[in-house]
Design an enzyme around this catalytic site. Structure first.
Site, PDB file in Angstrom:
ATOM      1  N   CYS A   1       0.829  -1.212   0.000  1.00 40.68           N
ATOM      2  CA  CYS A   1       0.000   0.000   0.000  1.00 40.68           C
ATOM      3  C   CYS A   1       0.860   1.257   0.000  1.00 40.68           C
ATOM      4  CB  CYS A   1      -0.930  -0.019   1.209  1.00 40.68           C
ATOM      5  SG  CYS A   1      -1.810  -1.591   1.387  1.00 40.68           S
TER       6      CYS A   1
HETATM    7  C1  BEZ Z   1       0.679  -5.207   1.904  1.00 40.65           C
HETATM    8  O1  BEZ Z   1      -0.090  -4.612   1.151  1.00 40.65           O
HETATM    9  O2  BEZ Z   1       1.890  -5.134   1.757  1.00 40.65           O
HETATM   10  C2  BEZ Z   1       0.106  -6.013   3.032  1.00 40.65           C
HETATM   11  C3  BEZ Z   1      -1.249  -6.070   3.208  1.00 40.65           C
HETATM   12  C4  BEZ Z   1      -1.780  -6.802   4.255  1.00 40.65           C
HETATM   13  C5  BEZ Z   1      -0.938  -7.465   5.128  1.00 40.65           C
HETATM   14  C6  BEZ Z   1       0.423  -7.390   4.960  1.00 40.65           C
HETATM   15  C7  BEZ Z   1       0.958  -6.650   3.910  1.00 40.65           C
END
Ligand code: BEZ
Length: 158
Positions: free
Chosen positions: A49
């Protein structure tokens, strides 16, 4: 079953950071009478993200708005303090950082993601929507990557 193209986002209460702290906001206030790009991520500050998804919208915010979009909203099942800090960390001044602290929106649009296995609890799926007066015109949900929910994809859909 998740929300579909042609359906209206239900009215739910969420939070944004105000001058004095977190303030309540209704989705109807944010969406009514406006063209809005709303994208959701599983977690603020997570690698996918923070490295890919939100930065794309920061880079392309002006181009998205130039296509008639009134506002760009980023939401996650995180509290308003975290969303505010993440927005500042990412220089996301042009993006409304919307805290879905208890998952009201994720549940209302049927796009929750159970991440209890990694001790995140119930979060949101990664998705992006183009909304006109709160009605879904485009919905792209990504299980992996950001192919359907990236800023570039949204630009191509506008
Ligand atoms: C990520 O988007 O990197 C992520 C999303 C949920 C849990 C762990 C990492």
């Amino acid at each position: 079953m998740s929300i579909q193209v042609g359906e209206k986002v239900p009215n739910v209460e969420l939070k944004v950071m105000g001058e004095q702290g977190p303030e309540s906001v209704q989705t109807d206030e944010l969406l009514s009478g406006k063209k809005v790009v709303l994208f959701a991520v599983p977690g603020a500050f997570t690698p996918g993200c923070s490295v890919t998804h939100l930065p794309g919208f920061v880079v392309h915010a002006d181009a998205i708005k130039a296509k008639g979009v009134d506002s760009i909203i980023c939401t996650s099942v995180n509290d308003a303090f975290v969303m505010d800090a993440w927005g500042k960390n990412q220089n996301a001044e042009e993006i409304i950082m919307l805290a879905d602290g208890i998952g009201n929106l994720a549940e209302a649009v049927g796009l929750e993601k159970d991440l209890t296995g990694v001790q995140f609890g119930v979060r949101s799926q990664r998705y992006a929507m183009i909304l006109n007066d709160g009605v879904v015109e485009y919905l792209g949900v990504d299980e992996q990557g950001v192919e359907k929910s990236s800023a570039e994809t949204i630009l191509a859909q506008l």
